[in-house]
Design a protein around this motif. Structure first.
Motif, PDB file in Angstrom:
ATOM      1  N   ARG A 169       0.839  -1.192   0.000  1.00  0.00           N
ATOM      2  CA  ARG A 169       0.000   0.000   0.000  1.00  0.00           C
ATOM      3  C   ARG A 169       0.884   1.255   0.000  1.00  0.00           C
ATOM      4  O   ARG A 169       0.689   2.176  -0.780  1.00  0.00           O
ATOM      5  CB  ARG A 169      -0.896  -0.020   1.232  1.00  0.00           C
ATOM      6  CG  ARG A 169      -1.967   1.031   1.176  1.00  0.00           C
ATOM      7  CD  ARG A 169      -2.824   1.020   2.435  1.00  0.00           C
ATOM      8  NE  ARG A 169      -3.933   1.956   2.245  1.00  0.00           N
ATOM      9  CZ  ARG A 169      -5.201   1.601   2.256  1.00  0.00           C
ATOM     10  NH1 ARG A 169      -5.542   0.357   2.437  1.00  0.00           N
ATOM     11  NH2 ARG A 169      -6.132   2.510   2.075  1.00  0.00           N
ATOM     12  N   LEU A 172       3.001   1.649  -3.240  1.00  0.00           N
ATOM     13  CA  LEU A 172       2.247   2.163  -4.376  1.00  0.00           C
ATOM     14  C   LEU A 172       2.024   3.665  -4.253  1.00  0.00           C
ATOM     15  O   LEU A 172       2.203   4.413  -5.195  1.00  0.00           O
ATOM     16  CB  LEU A 172       0.896   1.455  -4.480  1.00  0.00           C
ATOM     17  CG  LEU A 172       0.108   1.948  -5.683  1.00  0.00           C
ATOM     18  CD1 LEU A 172       0.344   1.046  -6.866  1.00  0.00           C
ATOM     19  CD2 LEU A 172      -1.354   2.084  -5.386  1.00  0.00           C
TER      20      LEU A 172
ATOM     21  N   ILE B 107      -6.395   5.377 -10.472  1.00  0.00           N
ATOM     22  CA  ILE B 107      -6.033   4.037  -9.995  1.00  0.00           C
ATOM     23  C   ILE B 107      -6.867   3.614  -8.795  1.00  0.00           C
ATOM     24  O   ILE B 107      -6.679   2.545  -8.235  1.00  0.00           O
ATOM     25  CB  ILE B 107      -4.537   3.934  -9.630  1.00  0.00           C
ATOM     26  CG1 ILE B 107      -4.170   4.990  -8.597  1.00  0.00           C
ATOM     27  CG2 ILE B 107      -3.674   4.005 -10.864  1.00  0.00           C
ATOM     28  CD1 ILE B 107      -2.858   4.695  -7.916  1.00  0.00           C
ATOM     29  N   TYR B 108      -7.784   4.468  -8.351  1.00  0.00           N
ATOM     30  CA  TYR B 108      -8.658   4.067  -7.254  1.00  0.00           C
ATOM     31  C   TYR B 108     -10.071   3.840  -7.771  1.00  0.00           C
ATOM     32  O   TYR B 108     -11.055   4.160  -7.104  1.00  0.00           O
ATOM     33  CB  TYR B 108      -8.609   5.095  -6.127  1.00  0.00           C
ATOM     34  CG  TYR B 108      -7.253   5.119  -5.459  1.00  0.00           C
ATOM     35  CD1 TYR B 108      -6.816   4.007  -4.750  1.00  0.00           C
ATOM     36  CD2 TYR B 108      -6.406   6.211  -5.566  1.00  0.00           C
ATOM     37  CE1 TYR B 108      -5.560   3.994  -4.159  1.00  0.00           C
ATOM     38  CE2 TYR B 108      -5.159   6.209  -4.970  1.00  0.00           C
ATOM     39  CZ  TYR B 108      -4.735   5.095  -4.269  1.00  0.00           C
ATOM     40  OH  TYR B 108      -3.503   5.068  -3.688  1.00  0.00           O
ATOM     41  N   PRO B 158     -10.595   5.785   2.438  1.00  0.00           N
ATOM     42  CA  PRO B 158      -9.984   7.107   2.322  1.00  0.00           C
ATOM     43  C   PRO B 158      -9.924   7.609   0.886  1.00  0.00           C
ATOM     44  O   PRO B 158     -10.182   8.787   0.630  1.00  0.00           O
ATOM     45  CB  PRO B 158      -8.584   6.896   2.881  1.00  0.00           C
ATOM     46  CG  PRO B 158      -8.690   5.731   3.778  1.00  0.00           C
ATOM     47  CD  PRO B 158      -9.779   4.866   3.236  1.00  0.00           C
ATOM     48  N   GLU B 159      -9.628   6.736  -0.068  1.00  0.00           N
ATOM     49  CA  GLU B 159      -9.457   7.170  -1.447  1.00  0.00           C
ATOM     50  C   GLU B 159     -10.779   7.411  -2.154  1.00  0.00           C
ATOM     51  O   GLU B 159     -10.818   8.006  -3.223  1.00  0.00           O
ATOM     52  CB  GLU B 159      -8.653   6.120  -2.241  1.00  0.00           C
ATOM     53  CG  GLU B 159      -7.220   5.927  -1.766  1.00  0.00           C
ATOM     54  CD  GLU B 159      -7.098   4.905  -0.643  1.00  0.00           C
ATOM     55  OE1 GLU B 159      -8.156   4.432  -0.148  1.00  0.00           O
ATOM     56  OE2 GLU B 159      -5.973   4.584  -0.256  1.00  0.00           O
TER      57      GLU B 159
END
Lengths: 371, 293
Positions: A169, A172, B107-108, B158-159
């Protein structure tokens, strides 16, 4: 228009039942009371049993206090007649006492003896109160150096400079800053956690001189470390863990004194330990734990029962320490039959005649490996 | 608190008990009441009891009655959000960044999110039952985390922001009580302590669960198991063990073994601890004879 909410009369009887439970040391939150009332409404209620069950489900009395709950329920909803119901008793020779909430004065007179009912047995049941005393240096040392108590490797991971696992994590997130280029691989390692300490304290007559100090020590240990289970034994086995979690020592020891009813009586260590192991929930407290027994090993019962129990305990535990006040010199050789029988199953057989000695031993456990 | 007195046509504990029976789970009044209240009040159901009394089975039966999928989360020490809630697919994200080159990329996004049991239940609250099994095995950090989930039924990533359930999902928690659960967790839930069933009910359970066990066999096994549970054993036989024992003894009997002998030879499926076997063995014959009488 804001009106004072008026409590309907039909509801007040349920509210006062909750109050009665609270007065007897049951922890009931307001949201549980709301759920209780909603549950009663949902169930009809078509009989008083529905109310009892609604209470059991929503007020959640702990199973070991179920008998008390039922008695209070009958008292509240049936009046006095129904209280004479015989409580179901287990037939163990050594009786197990499960603690309640550790309240200062149990409002029901026979609470402390709840699972006892041992009038038939010729045991001297003495409720003892602990006197105030100055804090001993040893206990201070225990709380000051609590970091030296035994630890084990946990399963939760934490960031570390070096470690066996990759922190994907974090890696990244950092690589995004560098256009997806991994410059450095984050690492994780397993975090150390306090190892469970299982303290078994002999409170029989032969240990009388040490009992008070040992209980103070148990309290100090419960306060210093999170993962401590404390039982006392003599002719019975009593769990005093949550009484000792109370912060103030005086209060905690008073609560413990009410739970334990075999102070200064005889000793049946083997039976007490067997009883301990026979309750799966208690037995699992020993698994992987640092087991510390404080007892002189003057056994009145069968030494074979004691040996088998200690053997079983040592197979489950990380390390078994037997602290006896009889061992005063370093090269102590046990003389009593019981201690000779168990010697090969315990990892440490050392002196426990003073609080300082016990504390030193507890703190030294942190630097030892499993035997 | 949204109270619904009628859930898929079930409007009383008795109705639920009947429905559970149709799902091959024999519930007593108390557990039917607790389960009904949990469903009606929209609260999680916390089942505690000794190993092998049928806690997990109860959850499965409830899911079957509601016609929903059971999502099971097995707890263990060190279980954390990435195992219970969600996890990002890191290798895939990494590849995506490389492939995107000069173009911008999120990317999320959904494609990189790996759904874990709690998130799955939260996203489909009307078609799933979430079983959080053996919560006593998890550590206190996870318990605290769970508390948050069970009170608000929301999850924050969070993202991506906060995700809230459209309705309260059905949640069943089980515990073997190897440690005391936090008071706050018990408070959030509807609570039930599952005891061993009565002999009468256990015999019915054995006959329902086992394939071809005669009633007399079931009764004998249940009586013997009841006696064993009163002994100081380190692992008392549960309901599942009773079913296995009845099944195994029947099998041996069909293979030609005589009755008491068939029970005795198959004791291994009921008692799985060498010491317990050793302890009980000298009295086993008497115990079986007594139970079969």
């Amino acid at each position: 228009v804001n009106e004072e909410p008026v409590l309907p009369r039909a509801i007040s009887v349920f509210i006062s039942f909750v109050a009665l439970l609270r007065a007897n040391g049951f922890a009931v939150a307001p949201e549980q009371t709301t759920a209780f009332l909603a549950a009663i409404e949902l169930l009809g209620p078509r009989s008083i049993e529905h109310v009892r069950r609604a209470g059991l489900a929503t007020l959640a009395p702990p199973p070991e206090r179920r008998a008390t709950y039922d008695r209070l329920f009958d008292l509240h909803f049936h009046g006095n007649e129904a209280i004479e119901r015989a409580d179901v008793e287990d037939e163990e020779v050594v009786r197990l006492q499960e603690e309640g909430r550790g309240e200062d004065e149990p409002p029901l007179a026979d609470e402390a003896n709840e699972s006892g009912l041992a009038a038939a047995r010729a045991e001297a049941l003495v409720a003892r109160r602990f006197a105030r005393d100055a804090t001993i240096d040893a206990l201070r040392r225990l709380s000051r150096e609590a970091a030296h108590l035994p630890r084990r490797r946990g399963h939760r991971r934490r960031r570390a400079r070096r470690g066996p696992f990759a922190d994907l994590r974090r890696t990244l997130r950092e690589s995004v800053r560098n256009d997806g280029e991994v410059l450095r691989l984050g690492r994780l390692r397993r975090r150390a956690r306090p190892r469970r300490i299982l303290l078994l304290i002999d409170v029989s007559g032969s240990m009388k001189a040490r009992t008070e100090e040992n209980m103070k020590l148990a309290h100090a240990l419960s306060q210093a470390a999170r993962n401590v289970e404390v039982f006392t034994f003599g002719t019975r086995l009593t769990r005093v863990t949550s009484a000792l979690r109370l912060k103030r020592r005086e209060q905690a020891l008073n609560a413990a004194a009410h739970l334990v009813s075999d102070w200064d009586g005889g000793t049946r260590i083997g039976d007490a330990l067997q009883a301990f192991l026979a309750v799966p929930r208690f037995g699992s407290y020993a698994r992987g734990a640092a087991v510390v027994v404080i007892s002189d090993g003057l056994e009145r019962g069968d030494p074979v029962a004691l040996r088998d129990a200690v053997a079983k305990l040592s197979r489950r535990a990380w390390r078994v320490s037997w602290l006896t006040p009889l061992a005063t010199a370093p090269g102590f050789q046990p003389q009593t039959e019981a201690l000779i029988a168990i010697r090969r199953f315990v990892d440490d057989l050392v002196g426990g005649g003073t609080s300082a000695a016990v504390v030193s031993h507890l703190l030294s456990l942190g630097s030892r490996r499993a035997a | 608190m949204p109270v619904r007195s009628n859930i898929v046509g079930i409007d009383s504990p008795e109705a639920l008990e009947k429905a559970l029976r149709a799902a091959y789970y024999l519930a007593d009044d108390a557990i039917a009441t607790a389960s009904y209240l949990a469903l009606a009040l929209g609260k999680p159901l916390l089942l505690e009891g000794n190993p092998g009394v049928g806690k997990t089975e109860a959850a499965k039966a409830i899911a079957a009655v509601l016609g929903r999928k059971l999502i099971r989360l097995q707890c263990y020490e060190g279980i954390d959000a990435s195992a219970a809630l969600y996890e990002w697919n890191y290798p895939r994200q990494m590849l995506a960044i490389r492939q995107a080159g000069e173009e911008s990329i999120d990317i999320y996004g959904e494609a990189f999110l790996i759904e874990r049991p709690m998130l799955a239940a939260l996203r489909a609250p009307d078609s799933t039952v979430l079983l959080i099994d053996e919560i006593d095995r998890a550590d206190q950090e996870f318990e605290a985390f769970l508390l948050e989930f069970l009170s608000d039924f929301q999850i924050s990533i969070p993202e991506r922001g906060t995700l809230r359930a459209t309705e309260h999902p059905v949640v069943v928690l089980t515990s073997n009580r190897t440690r005391d659960l936090h008071e706050a967790l018990r408070r959030r839930c509807v609570y039930h302590w599952i005891d061993y069933p009565t002999e009468e009910r256990e015999a019915r359970i054995v006959m329902m669960r086992a394939s071809r066990v005669a009633e007399s066999t079931a009764r004998a096994v249940v009586a013997a198991v009841g006696k064993l549970r009163r002994e100081p054993l380190s692992k008392a036989p549960g309901v599942a063990e009773a079913v296995d024992w009845a099944e195994a003894a029947t099998l041996l009997h069909r293979g030609g073994a005589r009755w008491p002998e068939a029970f005795k030879r198959s004791i291994g499926v009921a008692l799985k601890d060498e010491e317990d076997l050793h302890f009980i063995f000298p009295r086993l014959d008497a115990l079986i004879a007594e139970a079969a009488a």
